[in-house]
Enzyme design. Structure first.
Site, PDB file in Angstrom:
ATOM      1  N   ASP A 256       0.870  -1.158   0.000  1.00 52.67           N
ATOM      2  CA  ASP A 256       0.000   0.000   0.000  1.00 52.67           C
ATOM      3  C   ASP A 256       0.920   1.225   0.000  1.00 52.67           C
ATOM      4  O   ASP A 256       2.115   1.116   0.297  1.00 52.67           O
ATOM      5  CB  ASP A 256      -0.890  -0.036   1.247  1.00 52.67           C
ATOM      6  N   ASP A 258      -0.153   5.005   1.087  1.00 51.61           N
ATOM      7  CA  ASP A 258      -0.362   5.948   2.189  1.00 51.61           C
ATOM      8  C   ASP A 258      -0.234   5.250   3.536  1.00 51.61           C
ATOM      9  O   ASP A 258      -0.817   4.181   3.760  1.00 51.61           O
ATOM     10  CB  ASP A 258      -1.741   6.591   2.074  1.00 51.61           C
TER      11      ASP A 258
END
Length: 474
Positions: A256, A258
């Site tokens: 991922d 963020d």
């Protein structure tokens, strides 16, 4: 515990070799040979024919040395298979725990809520042994469950021998597979701290055989209350994995973006650039937080937040590049993975212009994120999203697509994330790792890391501190 489970000494039970105690006047091999006739040595050597006998294994007994040649702790006999369990213990050196206390229900959590009940004073109007009963609408009828008292301060603020002993005793309480009578173990120290004593920070334990899957699956064992309590008592994270060949050889690692590859949420950075209305940044941050906790559907939450960003200039993505804060350990981790020949990908619920740029900067092989609509006449965001949202379902699909494109089995895929929208992606991978994640994600993931460097991910593959230094050297 039964008599077979009790042990008076961790070293006696688990140390595989003890050096002999030499007489004080023996300083080297020459003096040992010269004085051998004058030294009383008890020797009993069984004949060894190449195949140890389980009934009467070859044994060497000398002064201070006792060693049996047997295979249960290294490899099973031909034609048999023993399922082994690997537990990697990470000490949370950056998050020390202190004694617990029950906060006052009338005054709310106190800044001193972690003090011992015996030291708690006027900050709470509840006696340490009494359940909160002043407001039954706000509190349950049963007393709150207190956290276990921390033991690492008593036995060592690291992965101490007592911590290892406690874990082995815990594992001995789970039923073994049919036909198994003994639990054997071995351990490796993968990482030491920088202090003068060089205490272990990461320890890998191999337990054989693994608990019976008929009683407890690996997924259930990871969520077991006793495992959770052990982690809280000793201030460690425990990553449990089956000891398979693929554990040591990942071929694709998916991240991922963020709060994983970077420490921020990009959409919050965008909202912070808008001054009118003044509360926009707070509104966007609140939606982000609720979506990461799983309280809101990510797709609808993302569209709602993008609408609030309508009117921003498209050049904002170039301006934000300078403020992106890459997570500690990411750059050397990606350098190590590249040297190992491991493919990498970033699947972001953020914005493609920033995700693609960051992937290029870090040398990531694949990058996917959301595309926002930009008004060609004004060069500003319209508040709309183009195509499918890269939410939880899309992340899983992309992970599978990339693995198929690269010809990689899902067993050799690792997914790393922090939010609820990463859970499906992490579930599809052979190993899903929650990185400083939300509580629900920590519970659902295959493994969790709560340290200060993402480089610790390599310890899950069995790499030691020395191995990592070689892999990350520039």
């Amino acid at each position: 515990m039964t008599a077979s489970m009790r042990s008076s000494s961790f070293l006696q039970e688990h140390q595989q070799y003890r050096p002999p105690h030499k007489p004080e006047n023996h300083y080297g091999i020459d003096t040992v040979v010269e004085d051998f006739q004058a030294t009383s040595v008890a020797r009993e050597i069984s004949p060894f024919k190449g195949i140890p006998s389980p009934e009467n294994p070859p044994k060497i007994v000398e002064s201070g040395l006792s060693h049996e040649l047997s295979h249960p702790n290294c490899t099973p006999r031909l034609g048999t298979r023993v399922e082994k369990l690997v537990a990697t213990l990470f000490y949370r050196s950056s998050a020390p725990r202190i004694s617990n206390a029950i906060p006052s229900p009338q005054r709310g959590p106190s800044p001193q809520r972690n003090r011992s009940p015996s030291l708690r004073g006027s900050d709470s109007d509840i006696p340490p042994t009494m359940a909160p009963g002043s407001n039954f609408d706000a509190f349950p009828l049963e007393p709150p469950v207190t956290e276990p008292e921390p033991l690492d301060h008593l036995y060592g603020s690291h992965v101490s021998p007592m911590c290892i002993t406690s874990f082995l005793h815990l594992m001995s309480t789970f039923p073994l597979p049919p036909g198994s009578t003994d639990l054997t173990s071995a351990h490796r120290c993968l990482k030491l701290d920088a202090g003068p004593e060089h205490h272990p920070q990461v320890v890998e334990l191999t337990v054989s055989p693994a608990p019976s899957v008929d009683y407890l699956s690996l997924a259930e064992l990871r969520k077991h209350e006793l495992i959770y309590r052990f982690e809280r008592e000793w201030n460690v994270d425990v990553a449990l994995r089956a000891d398979t060949l693929w554990r040591r050889y990942p071929r694709l690692v998916v991240f991922d973006m963020d709060s994983t590859l970077i420490t921020q949420e990009v959409i919050d950075l965008l909202a912070a650039t808008i001054r009118d209305p003044p509360d926009l940044a707070a509104r966007v941050a609140d939606i982000t937080h609720r979506a990461m906790l799983g309280e809101l559907e990510f797709d609808s939450a993302f569209r709602e937040r993008v609408k609030l960003l309508a009117g921003l200039p498209a050049t904002i993505f170039q301006e934000l590049r300078a403020v992106l804060d890459v997570t500690n350990g990411v750059r050397p981790l990606l350098r190590a993975l590249k040297r190992l020949g491991v493919k990498t990908a970033v699947l972001s619920g953020g914005f493609l212009p920033l995700t693609s740029w960051l992937a290029g900067e870090l040398g990531i092989d694949h990058a996917h994120a959301n595309e926002v609509v930009i008004d060609e006449a004004t060069g500003r965001l319209t508040g709309e999203v183009k195509g499918r949202i890269v939410g939880k379902e899309r992340k899983r699909e992309l992970l599978i697509e990339i693995a198929q494109k690269e010809g990689i089995s899902l067993e050799q895929v690792v997914a790393v994330g922090d939010g609820a929208n990463d859970l499906l992606m992490m579930g599809a991978a052979g190993l899903g790792v929650a990185w400083n994640a939300k509580p629900r994600v920590q519970m659902e993931a295959s493994a969790r890391l709560n340290g200060d460097s993402l480089l610790d991910l390599l310890h899950l593959f069995g790499f030691s501190q020395d191995d990592i230094q070689q892999l990350t050297a520039e």
